[in-house]
Design an enzyme around this catalytic site. Structure first.
Site, mmCIF file in Angstrom:
data_model
loop_
_atom_site.group_PDB
_atom_site.id
_atom_site.type_symbol
_atom_site.label_atom_id
_atom_site.label_comp_id
_atom_site.label_asym_id
_atom_site.label_seq_id
_atom_site.Cartn_x
_atom_site.Cartn_y
_atom_site.Cartn_z
ATOM 1 N N HIS A 1 -20.069 9.044 19.503
ATOM 2 C CA HIS A 1 -20.756 10.227 20.017
ATOM 3 C C HIS A 1 -22.103 9.813 20.588
ATOM 4 C CE1 HIS A 1 -22.377 9.790 15.963
ATOM 5 N NE2 HIS A 1 -23.341 10.653 16.246
ATOM 6 N N ASP B 1 -28.593 6.845 17.646
ATOM 7 C CA ASP B 1 -28.368 5.780 16.674
ATOM 8 C C ASP B 1 -26.963 5.197 16.755
ATOM 9 O OD1 ASP B 1 -27.650 8.358 15.719
ATOM 10 O OD2 ASP B 1 -27.497 7.622 13.671
ATOM 11 N N HIS B 2 -26.161 5.715 17.694
ATOM 12 C CA HIS B 2 -24.809 5.193 17.876
ATOM 13 C C HIS B 2 -24.570 4.577 19.252
ATOM 14 C CE1 HIS B 2 -23.049 6.817 14.094
ATOM 15 N NE2 HIS B 2 -24.124 7.581 14.197
ATOM 16 N N HIS C 1 -18.928 17.341 13.985
ATOM 17 C CA HIS C 1 -20.340 16.987 14.061
ATOM 18 C C HIS C 1 -21.051 17.944 14.997
ATOM 19 C CE1 HIS C 1 -23.647 14.471 13.138
ATOM 20 N NE2 HIS C 1 -23.751 13.882 14.311
ATOM 21 N N ASP D 1 -20.030 10.132 12.159
ATOM 22 C CA ASP D 1 -20.747 11.293 11.643
ATOM 23 C C ASP D 1 -19.858 12.542 11.623
ATOM 24 O OD1 ASP D 1 -22.536 9.294 12.088
ATOM 25 O OD2 ASP D 1 -24.080 10.570 12.954
ATOM 26 N N HIS E 1 -23.633 4.712 6.902
ATOM 27 C CA HIS E 1 -24.495 5.695 7.567
ATOM 28 C C HIS E 1 -25.455 6.311 6.553
ATOM 29 C CE1 HIS E 1 -25.609 9.183 10.169
ATOM 30 N NE2 HIS E 1 -25.417 8.287 11.122
#
Length: 306
Positions: free
Chosen positions: A62, A66-67, A142, A212, A270
């Site tokens: 996504h 942070d990804h 999410h 997430d 995570h």
């Protein structure tokens, strides 16, 4: 045939206690696949001596920073190091715009082609396959469009017990036996009955990566019996309301998914920056599903071939 997962980053939105943003490397049959690419991923690849030009496919769950914020730097380094092989990037809609804009404004003209594959995060579907492996999406719950990824080996062929073959045979006959067929002569008489000269195929291994997500039981049938399940575990149970509000899960909820789905092993990750020590998250999860481990940066987990 190896099936290894190396943890490059294990923390959530912020760097903390030496933990980096989310990223993992899957090595299947010497083919390298990168899952998520948070800031610092390139440094982690270098640190753990990964040859980045061998990465042919990148899967982004996504578009939270942070990804994926490490992606344009990795792409640029591949360019500077003379890459010519095509790079395939699978991600929800919009990532191609982000990367293309950054490259255009920096006047970067890549030496190699990059192909973006838009991922529909609403359905479970196969988005990649080769001769021995498929990658399918796992719709997640999410705040933005988000999908996990299921890496699953294709069904394997039967194994021939060569000592059981005593007459003339050809490679054609061997291929028939591997497919589960009997060998017959020109008169239709069975020369070798498959069950007598072969063993069942080896287990087709699988790895499920659930980025997430809120606790969502719709995930369970999609990861059923996976050999290894990675499921985010940002918080502990005392922060369950916070997890719900931020569309995340607790360690106990991740363990409940693993237990109900009857997976082989659960890996947590995570982690929220509120946790310096991770053993309490592990203990919470193990109360629900005993075969649980922590994702630890630099460690490689191998899924054994039974």
């Amino acid at each position: 045939m190896n099936f290894d997962i190396t943890i490059l980053g294990s923390n959530s939105a912020s760097f903390a206690y030496g933990r980096h943003h989310t990223s993992q490397l899957v090595n299947h049959n010497q083919c390298l696949y990168l899952i998520d690419c948070g800031e610092g991923t390139q440094n982690q690849l270098i640190r753990y001596k990964v040859k980045i030009q061998r990465i042919g496919h990148i899967f982004i769950s996504h578009l939270h920073g942070d990804h994926y914020l490490g992606l344009v730097g990795l792409i640029s380094t591949m360019h500077l190091q003379g890459r010519t092989d095509e790079l395939h990037i699978f991600a929800p809609a919009g990532l191609d715009e982000v990367i293309t804009l950054q490259l255009r404004l920096s006047d970067t003209r890549l030496n190699y082609p990059v192909t973006f594959h838009e991922v529909n995060t609403e359905v479970a579907a196969t988005i990649y396959e080769n001769e021995v492996l498929t990658v399918s999406t796992i719709p997640l719950n999410h705040r933005v469009k988000c999908a996990g990824f299921l890496f699953k080996e294709k069904p394997k062929k039967r194994r021939i017990v060569m000592e059981s073959l005593h007459r003339g045979y050809t490679n054609f006959h061997l291929n028939l036996l591997k497919k589960g067929e009997d060998i017959k002569d020109e008169n239709g008489e069975i020369v070798y009955k498959n069950a007598d000269v072969t063993l069942p195929p080896k287990h087709s291994r699988s790895y499920a990566y659930c980025s997430d997500t809120r606790y969502d039981e719709r995930i369970i049938p999609l990861v059923q019996h996976a050999d290894l399940l990675y499921h985010e575990s940002t918080f502990m149970t005392d922060m369950e309301q916070r997890a719900y509000e931020t569309f995340h899960s607790t360690a106990a909820q991740a363990a409940q998914v693993a237990k109900t789905a009857q997976v082989g092993k659960l890996m947590l990750g995570h982690y929220s920056s509120r946790y310096k020590e991770l053993e309490p998250l592990l203990a919470e999860a193990q109360e629900v599903f005993s075969n649980t481990i922590l994702s630890v940066e630099g460690e490689t987990l191998s899924i054994a071939c039974e």
